[in-house]
Design an enzyme around this catalytic site. Structure first.
Site: not given
Length: 588
Positions: A457, A470
């Site tokens: 990401s 995350y």
């Protein structure tokens, strides 16, 4: 040169010019015959490992070519001309298999003379197939070089210059006396040992050429190179040909070995990691690839490896490849699975939601492509191990694995519970670890490389107050991918970390916000959904970028514009990004 004794284990063959060649036979005489031809400065012992792997299914014949091993060593340079070498090869085929064509397997100068034989009209009918390793047809090589000069582009000239550098030793071998001196003083032996150490597998089974073979074999270069490279003929073949091209060969570049489709009607190319002495370093790989072609030509099923390697017009990039995509029940995973299928791949669609996996697979099969659904929880290491074994047993080793499965988790660090941390780490990080571990081992064992694509990401390099858990898992995926890329490079396995950015998928409505009650959860999810919808970067566009990164074997592949800008800023001005994170300005 007459001899009365037999070679150690085999028999003698008389050549047309009065020499004797030492021939050995292994395996069932009634089975299809594989005739293996060694190169320079080796002898037939280079095939020992391959013979051990093939003799249970085929009759395998090896022989010492003229000038090597136990065979006679002619003194005249003219005795090493390719026409004579090809005639020797044809006589061996007649001796061991007079009623059936043989399947050729050849390496280095063995391949050079085998090419001459299979493109010779009077001999071609004696051969059923040909697997070539690290040895081009000299006529094809001459035409290839001239083509690069006739149509010069930066890319074609780079290929030519690279091959000329690789081939510098050929000019040295044309000199009088010096090459012989290099052999007799041990310089050539030490050079070969040094080159072998570049491939750890070869170093475990090194070449120990006899000095006399090295000296006599110089005539191969002096008799043939100027004639064949200087005025290349038009030599073609229709028999099935398979080229195993070691990507680390210091003598023969991959382009010169593989850019031969104009002259070979039925061609397969398998680029394999490894050095020049592949029969010694990977006899299992050589035996498997050669055996696949022999069995297919003899009426057996065409394996995925053969289909994948076949050269044909209009072939798509991932045609006949096997691709595994986890988290393929929706979003980027579903779009990526569909994109690979559209390029001709058979896709294994894996997801924890069985119905979603089946829906994606059905979507793909309706287009005429192949897809197999699987239900698997990537957080469960034992489950992923069973899944990988099942894929291997039913479909084979994947060519591409996309570790895409993941979950979103937002919220401040102090609001994130231990259970939240464990869940996001189990899926986002351990899920990638499990997939890499299980499928990388399969790729290594197969020996033909592959691609592992890990979905990280932009949060991996963009600090954020709202994505500590995350972002941590995705940063770990990025670091893991970089380390694995270095570790697996020698096995021809590329590892890519994909960093999507803001892609409009269902993750916005499934992401949990730590420390928020149900009402606040819903409000924040809807706000995130509106942001991603306004950005409107579709999963299909992300999938196209993933395929592009896989083709290029990119190390890091940011997908959206903000992901690309963020990656540049993370390297040039990390302090600016930290300041943005403090002000909660980081894109999420």
């Amino acid at each position: 040169m007459a001899r009365t004794r037999e070679p150690d284990t085999g028999r003698w063959l008389d050549t047309s010019d009065g020499l004797r060649l030492a021939v050995r036979e292994h395996g069932d005489p009634a089975a299809p015959t594989v005739l293996a031809v060694h190169g320079y400065p080796d002898d037939q012992s280079i095939w020992d490992g391959v013979v051990a792997a093939l003799a249970g299914r085929f009759r395998v014949v090896t022989y010492d070519v003229r000038g090597a091993g136990e065979s006679d060593k002619p003194r005249r340079t003219e005795a090493y001309l390719l026409d004579q070498l090809a005639d020797d090869l044809g006589r061996v085929a007649d001796l061991v298999s007079p009623d059936r064509p043989v399947h050729l397997l050849a390496h280095d100068w063995g391949s050079i003379q085998a090419w001459h034989a299979v493109t010779e009209p009077r001999l071609a009918h004696r051969f059923a197939s040909f697997t070539s390793i690290s040895g081009p047809c000299l006529d094809h090589a001459g035409r290839w070089m001239r083509e690069k000069l006739r149509h010069p582009t930066p890319r074609s000239l780079r290929k030519l210059v690279n091959q000329l550098i690789f081939s510098g030793y050929i000019g040295f071998f044309q000199l009088p006396a010096l090459p012989e001196l290099a052999w007799r003083t041990g310089v050539m032996g030490r050079l070969i040992s040094t080159l072998e150490r570049l491939d750890p597998r070869t170093a475990q089974n090194p070449t120990r050429p006899a000095v006399s073979d090295g000296v006599r074999g110089l005539a191969l270069y002096r008799a043939n190179m100027r004639e064949r490279l200087g005025d290349p003929g038009e030599r073609r073949t229709d028999i099935p040909v398979q080229v195993l091209s070691p990507t680390g060969d210091p003598f023969v570049s991959t382009p010169m070995q593989t850019e031969i489709a104009p002259w070979v009607a039925n061609l397969r190319i398998r680029r394999v990691p490894g050095g020049h002495w592949l029969p010694r370093s990977r006899p299992d790989l050589v035996a498997r690839c050669a055996g696949e072609l022999v069995e297919h030509v003899e009426g057996g099923t065409e394996t995925r490896g053969l289909r994948r390697s076949r050269v044909r017009p209009g072939r798509r990039d991932f045609q006949d490849q096997l691709v595994v995509v986890t988290g393929a029940g929706g979003g980027i995973g579903r779009a990526t699975a569909a994109a690979f299928a559209a390029e001709g791949a058979h896709v294994v669609v894996a997801d924890i939601d069985e119905a979603a996996a089946e829906n994606t697979a059905a979507l793909i099969t309706r287009t005429g492509a192949g897809a197999t659904p699987h239900c698997v929880d990537v957080a469960d290491g034992a489950a992923v191990e069973r899944f990988a074994k099942q894929v291997h047993a039913e479909l084979g080793t994947p060519d591409v694995v996309v570790n895409n499965a993941g979950i979103g988790l937002a919220g401040a660090f102090l609001d994130t519970s231990d259970a939240d941390w464990e869940r996001v780490i189990d899926i986002n990080l351990w899920g990638v670890i499990h997939g890499c571990r299980q499928f990388a081992r399969q790729m290594i064992d197969r020996g033909e490389g592959g691609r592992i694509v890990n979905i990280a990401s932009a949060a991996a390099y963009l600090p954020s107050q709202l994505l500590p858990a995350y972002g941590t898992t995705k940063a770990a995926v990025l670091a893991l991918s970089q380390s694995l890329r270095a570790e697996l490079a020698a096995d021809g396995i590329g590892v890519t970390a994909v960093c999507p950015g803001l892609v409009n998928t269902g993750i916005t409505t499934s992401t949990r916000f730590a420390g928020a009650d149900d009402a606040e959860q819903a409000r924040r999810q809807q706000a995130a959904k509106r942001l991603y919808q306004r950005r409107n970067f579709t999963p299909q566009r992300a999938a196209a970028e993933i395929l592009r990164a896989t083709r290029r074997n990119a190390a890091i592949a940011p997908v959206t514009a903000e992901a690309k800008v963020g990656l540049v800023l993370s390297r040039l001005t990390p302090g600016l990004l930290r300041a943005a994170a403090r002000a909660e300005l980081t894109p999420r």
